[in-house]
Design a protein around this motif. Structure first.
Motif, PDB file in Angstrom:
ATOM      1  N   ARG A   3       0.842  -1.196   0.000  1.00 17.79           N
ATOM      2  CA  ARG A   3       0.000   0.000   0.000  1.00 17.79           C
ATOM      3  C   ARG A   3       0.883   1.254   0.000  1.00 17.79           C
ATOM      4  NH1 ARG A   3      -3.580   0.867   5.093  1.00 17.79           N
ATOM      5  NH2 ARG A   3      -5.180  -0.392   4.152  1.00 17.79           N
ATOM      6  N   VAL A   5       0.835   5.338   0.526  1.00 15.60           N
ATOM      7  CA  VAL A   5       0.068   6.470   1.067  1.00 15.60           C
ATOM      8  C   VAL A   5       0.850   7.747   0.797  1.00 15.60           C
ATOM      9  CG1 VAL A   5      -0.766   7.536   3.202  1.00 15.60           C
ATOM     10  CG2 VAL A   5      -0.945   5.060   2.922  1.00 15.60           C
ATOM     11  N   CYS A  10      -4.306   6.998  -1.364  1.00 20.39           N
ATOM     12  CA  CYS A  10      -3.948   5.847  -0.533  1.00 20.39           C
ATOM     13  C   CYS A  10      -4.327   4.660  -1.401  1.00 20.39           C
ATOM     14  CB  CYS A  10      -4.748   5.866   0.763  1.00 20.39           C
ATOM     15  SG  CYS A  10      -4.519   4.372   1.740  1.00 20.39           S
ATOM     16  N   PHE A 101     -15.961   8.535   6.230  1.00 19.38           N
ATOM     17  CA  PHE A 101     -15.195   7.817   5.212  1.00 19.38           C
ATOM     18  C   PHE A 101     -14.758   6.440   5.689  1.00 19.38           C
ATOM     19  CE2 PHE A 101     -12.263  10.365   7.666  1.00 19.38           C
ATOM     20  CZ  PHE A 101     -11.256   9.489   7.944  1.00 19.38           C
ATOM     21  N   ALA A 107     -11.383   0.058  12.598  1.00 13.63           N
ATOM     22  CA  ALA A 107     -10.041  -0.475  12.852  1.00 13.63           C
ATOM     23  C   ALA A 107      -9.229  -0.711  11.592  1.00 13.63           C
ATOM     24  CB  ALA A 107     -10.152  -1.776  13.646  1.00 13.63           C
ATOM     25  N   ARG A 109      -8.806   0.413   7.166  1.00 13.46           N
ATOM     26  CA  ARG A 109      -9.263   1.220   6.042  1.00 13.46           C
ATOM     27  C   ARG A 109     -10.096   0.363   5.091  1.00 13.46           C
ATOM     28  NH1 ARG A 109      -8.159   5.719   2.548  1.00 13.46           N
ATOM     29  NH2 ARG A 109      -8.406   5.048   0.407  1.00 13.46           N
ATOM     30  N   TRP A 265     -10.179  11.281   0.788  1.00 15.62           N
ATOM     31  CA  TRP A 265      -8.781  11.397   1.165  1.00 15.62           C
ATOM     32  C   TRP A 265      -8.453  12.822   1.595  1.00 15.62           C
ATOM     33  CZ3 TRP A 265      -5.773   8.615   3.424  1.00 15.62           C
ATOM     34  CH2 TRP A 265      -4.390   8.603   3.280  1.00 15.62           C
ATOM     35  N   THR A 268      -9.794  14.035   5.151  1.00 15.28           N
ATOM     36  CA  THR A 268      -9.375  13.423   6.421  1.00 15.28           C
ATOM     37  C   THR A 268      -8.682  14.414   7.351  1.00 15.28           C
ATOM     38  OG1 THR A 268      -7.335  12.674   5.385  1.00 15.28           O
ATOM     39  CG2 THR A 268      -9.131  11.076   5.508  1.00 15.28           C
ATOM     40  N   THR A 269      -8.049  15.437   6.776  1.00 14.23           N
ATOM     41  CA  THR A 269      -7.326  16.363   7.654  1.00 14.23           C
ATOM     42  C   THR A 269      -8.069  17.692   7.842  1.00 14.23           C
ATOM     43  OG1 THR A 269      -6.003  16.950   5.717  1.00 14.23           O
ATOM     44  CG2 THR A 269      -4.998  15.457   7.298  1.00 14.23           C
TER      45      THR A 269
ATOM     46  N   VAL B  28       2.413  15.969   8.064  1.00 14.46           N
ATOM     47  CA  VAL B  28       0.943  16.011   8.126  1.00 14.46           C
ATOM     48  C   VAL B  28       0.508  17.368   8.660  1.00 14.46           C
ATOM     49  CG1 VAL B  28      -1.137  15.023   9.159  1.00 14.46           C
ATOM     50  CG2 VAL B  28       0.720  13.520   8.488  1.00 14.46           C
ATOM     51  N   CYS B  79      -1.969   7.705   9.961  1.00 17.09           N
ATOM     52  CA  CYS B  79      -1.384   7.862   8.621  1.00 17.09           C
ATOM     53  C   CYS B  79      -0.924   6.508   8.086  1.00 17.09           C
ATOM     54  CB  CYS B  79      -0.183   8.792   8.716  1.00 17.09           C
ATOM     55  SG  CYS B  79      -0.435  10.311   7.888  1.00 17.09           S
ATOM     56  N   ILE B  80      -0.248   5.750   8.925  1.00 15.35           N
ATOM     57  CA  ILE B  80       0.239   4.423   8.484  1.00 15.35           C
ATOM     58  C   ILE B  80      -0.961   3.538   8.136  1.00 15.35           C
ATOM     59  CG2 ILE B  80       1.513   2.347   9.184  1.00 15.35           C
ATOM     60  CD1 ILE B  80       3.176   4.174  11.047  1.00 15.35           C
ATOM     61  N   ALA B  81      -2.051   3.670   8.927  1.00 11.74           N
ATOM     62  CA  ALA B  81      -3.248   2.843   8.691  1.00 11.74           C
ATOM     63  C   ALA B  81      -4.011   3.276   7.441  1.00 11.74           C
ATOM     64  CB  ALA B  81      -4.162   2.909   9.907  1.00 11.74           C
ATOM     65  N   GLY B  82      -3.619   4.396   6.847  1.00  6.26           N
ATOM     66  CA  GLY B  82      -4.303   4.869   5.635  1.00  6.26           C
ATOM     67  C   GLY B  82      -5.585   5.617   5.950  1.00  6.26           C
ATOM     68  N   LEU B  83      -5.666   6.152   7.169  1.00  3.14           N
ATOM     69  CA  LEU B  83      -6.885   6.864   7.565  1.00  3.14           C
ATOM     70  C   LEU B  83      -6.689   8.382   7.573  1.00  3.14           C
ATOM     71  CD1 LEU B  83      -8.002   4.570  10.540  1.00  3.14           C
ATOM     72  CD2 LEU B  83      -8.839   4.528   8.201  1.00  3.14           C
ATOM     73  N   LEU B  84      -5.468   8.814   7.322  1.00  2.00           N
ATOM     74  CA  LEU B  84      -5.172  10.238   7.357  1.00  2.00           C
ATOM     75  C   LEU B  84      -4.228  10.588   6.210  1.00  2.00           C
ATOM     76  CD1 LEU B  84      -6.107  12.281   9.506  1.00  2.00           C
ATOM     77  CD2 LEU B  84      -3.910  12.012  10.611  1.00  2.00           C
ATOM     78  N   ARG B  85      -4.505  11.705   5.585  1.00  2.00           N
ATOM     79  CA  ARG B  85      -3.733  12.094   4.402  1.00  2.00           C
ATOM     80  C   ARG B  85      -2.490  12.904   4.791  1.00  2.00           C
ATOM     81  NH1 ARG B  85      -4.331  17.154   1.884  1.00  2.00           N
ATOM     82  NH2 ARG B  85      -3.413  17.210  -0.181  1.00  2.00           N
ATOM     83  N   PRO B  86      -1.323  12.470   4.319  1.00  2.00           N
ATOM     84  CA  PRO B  86      -0.135  13.289   4.571  1.00  2.00           C
ATOM     85  C   PRO B  86      -0.176  14.522   3.678  1.00  2.00           C
ATOM     86  CG  PRO B  86       0.453  11.089   3.732  1.00  2.00           C
ATOM     87  CD  PRO B  86      -1.006  11.265   3.538  1.00  2.00           C
ATOM     88  N   ILE B  97      -3.127  -4.098   7.623  1.00  2.00           N
ATOM     89  CA  ILE B  97      -2.905  -3.250   8.800  1.00  2.00           C
ATOM     90  C   ILE B  97      -4.189  -3.103   9.605  1.00  2.00           C
ATOM     91  CG2 ILE B  97      -2.224  -0.962   9.592  1.00  2.00           C
ATOM     92  CD1 ILE B  97      -0.633  -0.617   7.019  1.00  2.00           C
ATOM     93  N   ILE B  98      -4.079  -3.346  10.916  1.00  3.50           N
ATOM     94  CA  ILE B  98      -5.219  -3.105  11.812  1.00  3.50           C
ATOM     95  C   ILE B  98      -4.796  -2.037  12.823  1.00  3.50           C
ATOM     96  CG2 ILE B  98      -6.542  -4.109  13.738  1.00  3.50           C
ATOM     97  CD1 ILE B  98      -7.713  -5.163  11.269  1.00  3.50           C
ATOM     98  N   LEU B  99      -5.675  -1.068  13.025  1.00 10.27           N
ATOM     99  CA  LEU B  99      -5.401  -0.028  14.018  1.00 10.27           C
ATOM    100  C   LEU B  99      -6.291  -0.255  15.235  1.00 10.27           C
ATOM    101  CD1 LEU B  99      -4.224   2.746  14.950  1.00 10.27           C
ATOM    102  CD2 LEU B  99      -6.086   3.829  13.716  1.00 10.27           C
TER     103      LEU B  99
END
Lengths: 271, 254
Positions: A3, A5, A10, A101, A107, A109, A265, A268-269, B28, B79-86, B97-99
Motif C-alpha cells: 500500500r 500512502v 492511498c 469515510f 479499525a 481502512r 482522502w 481526512t485532515t 501532516v 497515517c500508516i493505517a491509511g486513515l489520514l492524508r499526509p 494493517i489493523i489499528l
C-alpha cells in the motif's frame, strides 16, 4: 499487499484476490445494513416510513388543495411530491456522503470501491422504497398503466442518482463551508414551490411558466405525468434544454462517484 | 570469538529482514477552522502535526512509540493505517494493517453483543468456518455472561471496552498499530487484557505501539521512537528511548 500512502492517494498496488473481493462484498453488505438500520433507528415501523413518507406528505398537500378548491389531479400530486422528495433527500445524502469515510469500520481502512458500491446499492433500494408505495397506489387506486408505472419508477431512480451526484459535487464545499447546507435547504424550498411538484406545468403561464422551464426537475416530472396519462406539457417544452440538463447532470453523477476516493482522502485532515 | 560470530549473525539477520513500513519525509498538516476578532467569518489555518519523519520498520519488529500528549503519535498511526492524508512525503507498507485505537471496531447499538460480533467478524474478513471459534474466544475473554446477548446500547463503557478489545485482538493482521488501548475496564480486566495483548502482539508480524506504559514498552518492544512536537527526538533501542523519554519528561526539555 503493498500500500502506498501520499498526499494524492492511498492506493493498494496489485490485483485484488478472490478473498479480497469476498471481503469487499461482505463489507458492502455490512455498510448497507448499517445505513438502513440507522434510517430505521428505534422506530416501530422502521423502513416502512420510507414508503409512507411521500404518501403522507402527498395526502397533506391534497388536503390543502381540496380546501383551496384547486382542480389538481391526485395522481399528479402523488407523482410530483414523490419525485421532489426523492430529489431533496438524495441531494442532502450526496452532500453528506463523504462525512463518514470509514464506512463504520473503525479499525481498518475500507477500500473506496466498497463505499461506492454500498452507496449505489443503497440509492437503488432507497429510490425504490420511496417510490414503490406511491406506484402501488397509482396502479391499484388510479388505474395508471403498467408502462406509466414503469416510467415513474425509472424516473425516480434517475432523479435519485442525479440528485445524489449533484450533492456529491457540493460535498467538499459543504464540508469546508457548512453554511452551504443552509443555502441548499433554502434553495430546495424555493425550488419546491417554483417547480411543478405541486401542480402540473399547464397550470402556469407567463413568467411562472418560463421559470419552470429552466428547472431540470420540470422535465422529469412532466415526462412521468405524460406516461401516466395525466395533464403534461412535456411535448410543448424545448427538449434540447432537457438534453443539455440531462447531459450536465449525468456528467455530475460521473464526476461525483469518481471523485469519492479523492474527496474522502482530502477531507481526512479537515476539521 | 563468540562475540564476533554473534555480531556477524546479528548483521546477517538485519540485512535479511524485509521492510514492513517505509516512511519517507512524512509531513501532516491539519486544516482547522478558526474564528477570531480580526476574521469574524473565520478562516482555515494549518496546524503542522508531523514534520519530516523518516522511519523504516522491519517485519517482526515491535516498536514503542513514545511521547507526550499531542506529540503526533496517534496522527502517525492513523497515517500508516491509511486513515489520514499526509500533506507531503510517502508511506509504503506491506501487509494487512489493523489499528487498535480505543476499543470500538464499529459496533452497532441496536444489535446484541453476539450479533455485533457476527456482523463485524464477516466485515473484518473472518470466514464462516472460523466464525464459531472466533465468537467463543471473544465471549470467553469479555466474560460478561448473559449480557453478551443483550442489546449493545445498554452496555456500560467497561462492557463495551471488553467486547471491543476482545474483538480486535482476535483478528490476525500483518501489521498491528496500537494506540493507548488499556484504559478501559477494572483492574482484573486490565491484567487479562495485558496477557491477551501480548499474545496478540506475538501473533502479529509487526507491531507499533503508542503507549505511556513504559513497563509494557520495556517488556515487549525491541525498538523505541520518541516523538515531540511532530518530530523524532530519538529512534533507538527500547531501553535507550525509554531513558531518553523519562529524562525528557522529568526535565521538561528535549
Amino acid at each position: 499487499m503493498k500500500r502506498v500512502v501520499n498526499s494524492e492517494f492511498c492506493k493498494e498496488i496489485g490485483d485484488l484476490s478472490s478473498d479480497d473481493m469476498k471481503l469487499d462484498n461482505n463489507r458492502m453488505k455490512f455498510i448497507l445494513k448499517k445505513k438502513f438500520r440507522h434510517m430505521s433507528g428505534r422506530r416501530r415501523l422502521g423502513l416502512v416510513w420510507l414508503v409512507l413518507d411521500p404518501i403522507v406528505v402527498s395526502v397533506v398537500y391534497l388536503f390543502i388543495f381540496t380546501v383551496l378548491r384547486a382542480s389538481t389531479r391526485v395522481e399528479s400530486i402523488f407523482i410530483g411530491i414523490t419525485l421532489f422528495r426523492l430529489m431533496q433527500v438524495s441531494l442532502k445524502l450526496g452532500m453528506n456522503s463523504v462525512q463518514d469515510f470509514t464506512g463504520g469500520l473503525k479499525a481498518e481502512r475500507v477500500r473506496t470501491r466498497v463505499l461506492t458500491g454500498a452507496m449505489v446499492r443503497y440509492r437503488i433500494i432507497d429510490n425504490f422504497l420511496q417510490s414503490g408505495g406511491v406506484a402501488l397506489i397509482l396502479f391499484f387506486g388510479y388505474n395508471v398503466s403498467p408502462s406509466g408505472i414503469g416510467i415513474f419508477l425509472l424516473t425516480a431512480q434517475l432523479i435519485g442518482f442525479l440528485s445524489e451526484g449533484v450533492g456529491m459535487n457540493l460535498a467538499p464545499l459543504a464540508k469546508k463551508i457548512p453554511d452551504v447546507t443552509n443555502l441548499v435547504t433554502y434553495l430546495l424550498m424555493i425550488l419546491f414551490y417554483a417547480s411543478p411538484a405541486l401542480y402540473p406545468l399547464s397550470f402556469t403561464n407567463g413568467i411562472h411558466y418560463y421559470l419552470n422551464t429552466l428547472h431540470p426537475f420540470t422535465y422529469f416530472v412532466e415526462t412521468s405525468r405524460y406516461f401516466a396519462g395525466l395533464d403534461s406539457e412535456i411535448l410543448n417544452l424545448d427538449l434540447r434544454f432537457f438534453g443539455v440538463f440531462l447531459f450536465i447532470l449525468l456528467l455530475l453523477i460521473w464526476r461525483g462517484y469518481s471523485l469519492i476516493d479523492n474527496l474522502r482522502w482530502r477531507m481526512t485532515t479537515w476539521s | 570469538m563468540v562475540l564476533e560470530s554473534e555480531i556477524e549473525q546479528e548483521s546477517l539477520t538485519t540485512s535479511n529482514k524485509k521492510e514492513a513500513i517505509i516512511i519517507s519525509e512524512l509531513n501532516v498538516d491539519y486544516h482547522m477552522f478558526s474564528r477570531s476578532r480580526k476574521k469574524p467569518f473565520g478562516e482555515f489555518v494549518n496546524f503542522s502535526a508531523l514534520k519530516n519523519l523518516n522511519i523504516e520498520i522491519f517485519e517482526g519488529e515491535i516498536v514503542a512509540l513514545l511521547g507526550r500528549n499531542g506529540a503526533g503519535k496517534s496522527t502517525l498511526l492513523k497515517c500508516i493505517a491509511g486513515l489520514l492524508r499526509p500533506s507531503r512525503g510517502e508511506i509504503v507498507s506491506h501487509g494487512r494493517i489493523i489499528l487498535l485505537s480505543g476499543a470500538d471496531p464499529g459496533f452497532i447499538p441496536q444489535l446484541t453483543g453476539r450479533q455485533n460480533v457476527i456482523e463485524l467478524a464477516l466485515a473484518y474478513g473472518i470466514t464462516k468456518s472460523e466464525l464459531s471459534d472466533f465468537i467463543k474466544s471473544i465471549e470467553d475473554f469479555a466474560d460478561i455472561g448473559e449480557a453478551f446477548d443483550r442489546k449493545f446500547s445498554g452496555y456500560s463503557t467497561g462492557m463495551r471496552g471488553k467486547v471491543g478489545f476482545g474483538f480486535i485482538t482476535a483478528l490476525n493482521p500483518d501489521i498491528l498499530l496500537m494506540d493507548e488501548t488499556l484504559g478501559v475496564g477494572d483492574r482484573e480486566f486490565r491484567k487479562k487484557a495485558t496477557i491477551r495483548l501480548k499474545e496478540f502482539m506475538s501473533r502479529s508480524g509487526t507491531v507499533i505501539i503508542s503507549t505511556h506504559s513504559l513497563g509494557l514498552a520495556r517488556e515487549m518492544c525491541s525498538r523505541g521512537i520518541v516523538l515531540d512536537k511532530g518530530e523524532i527526538v530519538i529512534d533507538s533501542t527500547a531501553e535507550d528511548s525509554i531513558s531518553h523519554y523519562i529524562d525528557m519528561t522529568q526535565n521538561g526539555g528535549k
